[in-house]
Design an enzyme around this catalytic site. Structure first.
Site, short mmCIF file in Angstrom:
data_model
loop_
_atom_site.label_atom_id
_atom_site.label_comp_id
_atom_site.label_asym_id
_atom_site.label_seq_id
_atom_site.Cartn_x
_atom_site.Cartn_y
_atom_site.Cartn_z
N LYS A 191 0.78 -1.53 -0.10
CA LYS A 191 -0.11 -0.02 -0.12
C LYS A 191 1.14 1.28 0.20
CE LYS A 191 -3.88 -2.35 0.43
NZ LYS A 191 -2.67 -3.46 -0.09
N ASP A 192 0.56 2.37 -0.57
CA ASP A 192 1.10 3.48 -0.70
C ASP A 192 1.35 4.19 0.49
OD1 ASP A 192 2.79 5.09 -2.37
OD2 ASP A 192 0.80 6.09 -2.98
N ARG A 193 2.40 4.53 0.52
CA ARG A 193 2.83 5.65 1.65
C ARG A 193 1.96 6.88 1.60
NH1 ARG A 193 7.92 6.85 4.00
NH2 ARG A 193 9.09 5.18 2.33
#
Length: 349
Positions: A78-80
């Site tokens: 999952k993205d930052r």
């Protein structure tokens, strides 16, 4: 191929606006498709994170538990730059006996349950998205019609720009590696380069079929994918049953994830795929030399539970995608310059 200039299937996007002004504008909730067992040798944690990537959180959880990072399981990346909820597993045999309410830099544990198995990569059904487009402008009537078409017909299942790295760095690295300019010894760098190379060829094939109007239509010679699964079968000839199943998004045409061996597609479909591979010869020949077999990926992305609302802050979108799909593929049909506005994830297997 310009990674940012891919054809849209539903016409010119009717919306303009800004993405990800704050992390809260992009919310992802992982959809595992199963519940915790309630017993077993692992903790199944649901973790909410903000401004932190998956690898970082996994490492911090491992430190708290005083275990090796490889013993921390998770299903996807999952993205930052987002607010995300995703699952992690850790062995019960650790320094932590109570995970309830545990917090760290950029994350908090919001649920902890016992589970029998360590989470493996890809062990999820998909992701639920809630995305806010700020400074929204666009005609409501056009937007309403587009949303109806997306729900009924899907969108092209492009790999999003994050698959290629910042400014296409992963793809550039693959081209230089296959061309003999550099060696890649780090397994993560090799993995990113290989994924980018396969994604570039796939997107090129898909763009050709979008331009031809066949991205969501089965053709003789296609390989069909059963929606929501990895199951595929060859389409030697079309009939009314297959055509109807494709119309209702029960099955989809596929494109190649390039590798060694023969294409599964046939006839004109295979001819197009070979033509695209030839014009990306450095990538296709490099992939054929690597120990990776030909695979298939759906050309169409089924967008489930799609809803939208115009609010004070902008246009809010909600939808669910299967694993391996990119939110940018949906936004690309709705928002002008969606690909160019940045890396919107929840990618991954």
């Amino acid at each position: 191929m310009n990674l940012m200039q891919l054809p849209c299937a539903h016409g010119i996007p009717p919306v303009s606006g800004r993405l990800r002004v704050t992390p809260e504008d992009f919310v992802v909730r992982e959809w595992l498709g199963f519940a915790a067992d309630g017993e077993g040798d692992h903790w199944l944690l649901t973790v909410r994170k903000r401004g932190a990537n998956t690898h970082w959180v996994a490492k911090q959880l491992g430190k708290l538990a005083q275990i090796h990072p490889r013993d921390v399981g998770y299903a996807g990346l999952k993205d930052r730059n987002a607010v995300t909820e995703q699952a992690f597993t850790l062995p019960v045999r650790s320094a932590m006996t109570d995970w309830s309410g545990v917090t760290g830099d950029g994350f908090e544990v919001i649920r902890a349950e016992r589970h029998r198995r360590k989470l493996k990569r890809g062990a999820l059904r998909g992701n639920e998205f809630e995305i806010l487009i700020r400074d929204f402008t666009g005609e409501i009537a056009s937007l309403e019609g587009l949303m109806e078409r997306i729900a009924a017909l899907g969108v092209p299942n492009y790999f999003g720009p994050q698959r290629f790295g910042n400014d296409g760095s992963n793809l550039t690295r693959a081209q230089r590696w296959f061309g003999g300019d550099i060696e890649l010894h780090d397994r993560f760098e090799r993995g990113f380069a290989l994924s980018a190379a396969r994604a570039a060829i796939f997107n090129d094939v898909l763009a050709e079929r979008v331009n031809a109007g066949s991205w969501n239509l089965l053709q003789a010679g296609d390989v069909a994918n059963l929606d929501g699964s990895n199951s595929v079968f060859k389409v030697d000839a079309l009939d009314d049953t297959l055509t109807e199943r494709c119309r209702i998004q029960d099955i989809h045409p596929t494109g190649p994830l390039w590798g060694r061996g023969e294409l599964a597609s046939q006839a004109d479909v295979a001819a197009l795929e070979r033509e695209v591979a030839q014009r990306n010869a450095v990538l296709s020949e490099g992939l054929a030399r690597i120990d990776m077999d030909q695979e298939r990926r759906s050309l169409r992305l089924h967008v489930s539970d799609l809803s939208w609302s115009v609010e004070t802050d902008g246009l809010r979108l909600r939808f669910r995608l299967p694993k391996g799909a990119f939110a940018t593929s949906v936004l690309h049909e709705i928002l002008q310059d969606a690909f160019a506005q940045g890396h919107l994830e929840a990618d991954e297997e």
